[in-house]
Scaffold this active site. Structure first.
Site, short mmCIF file in Angstrom:
data_model
loop_
_atom_site.label_atom_id
_atom_site.label_comp_id
_atom_site.label_asym_id
_atom_site.label_seq_id
_atom_site.Cartn_x
_atom_site.Cartn_y
_atom_site.Cartn_z
CD1 TRP A 11 -3.66 -18.18 3.81
CD2 TRP A 11 -4.95 -19.39 5.16
NE1 TRP A 11 -2.91 -18.49 4.92
CE2 TRP A 11 -3.69 -19.25 5.78
CE3 TRP A 11 -5.92 -20.13 5.85
CZ2 TRP A 11 -3.37 -19.80 7.02
CZ3 TRP A 11 -5.63 -20.68 7.09
CH2 TRP A 11 -4.36 -20.52 7.67
CG HIS A 95 -8.79 -10.40 -4.09
ND1 HIS A 95 -8.90 -11.16 -5.24
CD2 HIS A 95 -7.52 -10.54 -3.66
CE1 HIS A 95 -7.74 -11.74 -5.47
NE2 HIS A 95 -6.88 -11.39 -4.54
CD GLU A 97 -8.80 -14.53 -6.73
OE1 GLU A 97 -9.13 -14.84 -5.57
OE2 GLU A 97 -7.65 -14.70 -7.19
CD GLU A 167 -3.71 -8.46 -4.85
OE1 GLU A 167 -2.84 -9.19 -4.35
OE2 GLU A 167 -4.90 -8.77 -4.91
N GLY A 173 -2.06 -15.15 -9.40
CA GLY A 173 -2.20 -16.59 -9.58
C GLY A 173 -1.71 -17.09 -10.93
N GLY A 234 -0.96 -14.61 -2.35
CA GLY A 234 -1.92 -15.70 -2.49
C GLY A 234 -1.24 -17.05 -2.38
N GLY A 235 -0.88 -17.61 -3.54
CA GLY A 235 -0.34 -18.97 -3.58
C GLY A 235 0.78 -19.24 -2.59
C1 PEP Z 1 -3.82 -12.53 -4.24
O1 PEP Z 1 -4.63 -13.40 -4.08
O2 PEP Z 1 -4.06 -11.41 -3.78
C2 PEP Z 1 -2.58 -12.84 -4.96
C3 PEP Z 1 -1.71 -11.89 -5.15
O3 PEP Z 1 -2.41 -14.14 -5.38
P1 PEP Z 1 -1.04 -14.77 -5.94
O4 PEP Z 1 0.03 -14.38 -4.99
O5 PEP Z 1 -1.30 -16.24 -5.95
O6 PEP Z 1 -0.81 -14.20 -7.30
#
Ligand code: PEP
Length: 251
Positions: A11, A95, A97, A167, A173, A234-235
């Site tokens: 989230w 992650h 971020e 990822e 995102g 994520g989204g």
């Molecule tokens: C994430 O936050 O790990 C991610 C994959 O985000 P999104 O699905 O929004 O790309």
């Protein structure tokens, strides 16, 4: 060896407790028959609400980070004991971020991972290359460094229970998804790295997710790849219907 798929929502910094309550209440009936393991990783302030609401359901609750230290002068951090006390089961570590905005390194990821394992939290460790790294042909090297760095000093028995989320930073995102071939090829490479570190049995048993704009439209194709064992979302995890469609990709 068959690996049970694991679909986890991330989230991020979204959802007040009122919004979390609304989302989880809507989500529970939609995913109750899922074959995949279902996890939602939520902000610390939502954990108690999420654990209470998910009790008796098939949804497990995770946090988005954990401190490497047990306790003490680490302003703004949260300890494994604090998370466990609330009923947290999973935790995301490393992650992109966190790496990008908060200075996380392979060394801090490794330290957090060791603490999570020692305390009995189930880690989801994120790795992934930037667009620049991919375009300059460095993807394999970057991932090898991240995987060996994250698992440094961790035994095969402990590593076996860790989930890795691949990822690509450029797909998070952004609405850009790695093609299923790119994701499969890269995840197979990560599995080969795990094999080099821990042997075939650990590598074949380890669950490796794809993350990066996974959504109801692309999930089926991604999940059809032999090395992709789930997703970190994520989204699309912020809307009950969208997340349930990802979770129920095989229904
Ligand atoms: C994430 O936050 O790990 C991610 C994959 O985000 P999104 O699905 O929004 O790309």
């Amino acid at each position: 060896m068959s690996r049970r798929p694991i679909i986890a929502g991330n989230w991020k910094m979204n959802m007040t407790r009122a919004q979390a309550t609304e989302l989880i209440t809507a989500l529970k009936p939609l995913v109750k028959d899922a074959a995949a393991e279902v996890v939602i990783c939520v902000p610390y302030t939502d954990i108690d609400t999420a654990v209470a609401l998910c009790k008796g359901s098939n949804i497990k609750v995770g946090a988005e980070n954990v401190a490497w230290a047990e306790k003490g002068a680490f302003t703004g951090e949260i300890s494994a004991d604090m998370l466990l006390e609330l009923g947290t089961e999973y935790v995301i570590i490393g992650h992109s971020e966190r790496r990008q905005y908060f200075g996380e390194t392979d060394a801090s990821v490794n330290a957090r991972l060791k603490t999570a394992i020692a305390k009995g939290l189930k880690p989801i460790v994120c790795v992934g290359e930037t667009l620049e790294e991919r375009e300059s042909g460095k993807t394999d090297d970057v991932l090898k460094t991240q995987v060996t760095g994250a698992f440094d000093g961790i035994s095969a028995a402990d590593a076996a229970d860790v989930v890795i989320a691949y990822e690509p930073v450029w797909a998070i995102g952004t609405g850009k998804t790695a093609t299923s071939e790119q994701a499969e090829e890269t995840i197979a490479g990560i599995r080969a790295e795990v094999k080099a570190l821990y042997g075939a049995e650990v590598a074949e048993g380890m669950r490796i997710q794809y993350g990066g704009s996974m959504n109801p439209k692309n999930v089926k194709e991604l999940m059809a790849q032999p090395d992709i064992d789930g997703g970190l979302i994520g989204g699309a995890s912020l809307k009950a219907v969208d997340f349930s469609q990802v979770v129920n990709y095989d229904a």
